[in-house]
Design an enzyme around this catalytic site. Structure first.
Site, PDB file in Angstrom:
ATOM      1  N   CYS A  79      33.729  28.972  42.425  1.00  0.00           N
ATOM      2  CA  CYS A  79      33.148  30.038  43.245  1.00  0.00           C
ATOM      3  C   CYS A  79      33.953  30.302  44.504  1.00  0.00           C
ATOM      4  O   CYS A  79      33.894  31.396  45.068  1.00  0.00           O
ATOM      5  CB  CYS A  79      31.712  29.685  43.611  1.00  0.00           C
ATOM      6  SG  CYS A  79      31.521  28.054  44.360  1.00  0.00           S
ATOM      7  N   GLU A 100      33.125  39.109  41.062  1.00  0.00           N
ATOM      8  CA  GLU A 100      33.603  37.750  40.822  1.00  0.00           C
ATOM      9  C   GLU A 100      33.951  37.614  39.339  1.00  0.00           C
ATOM     10  O   GLU A 100      33.079  37.724  38.475  1.00  0.00           O
ATOM     11  CB  GLU A 100      32.533  36.733  41.205  1.00  0.00           C
ATOM     12  CG  GLU A 100      33.001  35.293  41.060  1.00  0.00           C
ATOM     13  CD  GLU A 100      31.949  34.288  41.508  1.00  0.00           C
ATOM     14  OE1 GLU A 100      32.316  33.271  42.101  1.00  0.00           O
ATOM     15  OE2 GLU A 100      30.753  34.530  41.266  1.00  0.00           O
TER      16      GLU A 100
END
Length: 476
Positions: free
Chosen positions: A279, A379
């Site tokens: 992440c 993302e």
């Protein structure tokens, strides 16, 4: 592996109440390697009730009791670290080198950091005639992801144990086997019955039931921002505490005085660690517009040096993505990058040469990317990065902050003070200066849609504590 079709509840491996199961697939072979039980609301209720009963005693334990317990857990964990590493390699595709040097040992680091924090934390403080007492928050629900599985489990369980909380863990159903080993470690170390409980299942069923359960005092979630919103919505019904570590789209600012060969090579290789499934990966690499050609050449060479292959093969640095779903998503976003005008510097949509089976994706670098493109906004969670041009330092900071996320960031410069000045202007929870690594005794977490709350060390411990104010407790 034993116990794959059982849950760990109240100090025992028990049969599930329901009959649903889920196959665990090795992403390198696309073959099932285990089948786990998948729980329901009744399984959750049984585990939560066990944790609630255990809190009556465990919540009153002393610092010395909990220090001794964490010390025993660390001792057993050290003996089982190789088991964890091999399990993680099989279920989520981490190369053997990464699993043995980073993935599995990360849990041990969190246990040690929590132990250190516990030893030094002041659970009572005086403010004039008032006493402030820090007490455990109660029963905690943990919902953890597949990408750094035991890392995220330990980052929650260790400080919760240190604080005096009890808990129910729902690991990712995609990579759940390491959680079984972790539960075995806690059992062998003598964690009291009901303090730690494990229930497998999916988010919409087990995750939702935990988030909504009236006897859960806190939910700690790590995963996508989309799923985090659902967790928060479900938890709001009982006004419980929620901490979240969510998505990221971190910017990596390479200032014009940096050593481009060293920095861009280092950071291209850094993005693809764990197949880019981190992440906090610095996937938006920001470079001066007049140095873009240099950056492209260096990034192309770095990408070409990466060895993609089976996780157990010697020399492999990048393994497969974790699942068919992730494989399809990453390749779709690569194609979107091409369609929206990004220049493909390395990689692409096709599988790496010689790999026809397994969820393998080529390490991919785009140039000529603008910050409004899909690949610069979403993302991707794969070994994909983009080179974005900036005009001056202020423009770099503006681009870096132009995102819904705020988890991490990177700044590189030959002038440390210049790098510090830029770091302080980034709206992000963490910044790495000149390639500095994570510190496990410092807070980990983000701003904006990257979540709320912090993990690791003393800051992680504080998330599991309530502050009780007792007025007039210190009058003369």
């Amino acid at each position: 592996m034993e116990n794959t079709r059982k849950f760990y509840v109240d100090g025992e491996w028990v049969d599930p109440i329901g009959t649903d199961t889920v196959d665990v697939v090795n992403p390198a072979t696309e073959q099932a390697i285990a089948t786990i039980a998948s729980g329901d609301e009744k399984d959750v209720d049984r585990a939560v009730m066990a944790a609630r009963r255990a809190f009556d005693s465990y919540g009153s334990t002393t610092r010395s009791d909990r220090i001794a317990l964490l010390s025993r857990i660390i001792e057993v964990y050290e003996r089982r670290v190789d088991d964890l590493a091999s399990t993680i390699t099989q279920e989520m595709g981490a190369p053997t080198g990464l699993a043995t040097t980073a993935q599995a040992p990360s849990g041990l680091v969190h246990l040690t950091a929590a132990l250190d924090a516990l030893r030094g934390f002041e659970f009572e403080e005086q403010i004039g005639t008032t006493t402030v007492v820090h007490e455990p928050v109660g029963v905690c629900a943990f919902i953890t992801p597949w990408n750094w599985p035991v890392n995220q489990i330990a980052a929650k369980v260790a400080p919760a144990l240190a604080a005096g909380c009890t808990m129910v863990l729902k690991p990712s159903e995609i990579a759940p086997l390491n959680a079984i080993v972790f539960a075995e470690i806690l059992h062998e170390a003598g964690v009291p019955a009901g303090v730690f409980n494990l229930v497998h299942g999916d988010g919409p069923t087990v995750g939702a039931a935990l988030s909504m359960h009236p006897d859960v005092d806190m939910v700690s979630f790590t995963g996508s921002t989309r799923a985090g919103v659902e967790v928060a919505r479900n938890a709001a019904q009982t006004v419980k505490r929620v901490t979240q570590e969510l998505g990221g789209k971190s910017a990596n600012i390479v200032l014009d005085d940096a050593d481009f060969e060293e920095v861009i090579t280092r950071d291209v290789l850094g993005v693809v660690v764990n197949s880019g499934q981190s992440c906090n990966a610095g996937s938006r690499i920001l470079v001066p517009s007049d140095r873009m050609d240099d950056a492209v050449a260096i990034a192309r060479a770095a990408a070409g040096s990466i060895v993609v292959g089976p996780p157990e093969a010697e020399g492999t640095t990048v393994g497969p993505l974790v699942s068919q779903t992730q494989f399809d998503k990453v390749r779709r976003l690569i194609q979107t990058g091409i369609d929206e005008g990004g220049t493909l510097v390395a990689g692409g949509v096709g599988r790496p040469a010689g790999l026809s089976t397994g969820y393998y994706v080529q390490p991919t670098v785009f140039a000529d990317v603008t910050n409004d493109m899909t690949i610069a906004r979403e993302e991707i969670f794969g070994p994909v990065m983009m080179l974005i041009a900036y005009e001056d330092e202020a423009d770099a900071i503006r681009i870096a902050n132009d995102t819904n996320y705020g988890l991490s960031g990177m700044v590189s410069s030959s002038d440390p003070q210049r790098a510090r000045n830029v770091a302080r202007q980034l709206r992000t929870g963490m910044v790495h200066l000149n390639g500095a690594p994570l510190a496990f005794d410092a807070p980990f977490g983000g701003y904006k849609q990257s979540g709320n709350g912090r993990e690791f060390g003393r800051f992680g411990l504080m998330e599991y504590l309530e502050a009780k104010t007792i007025f007039g407790d210190n009058e003369n």
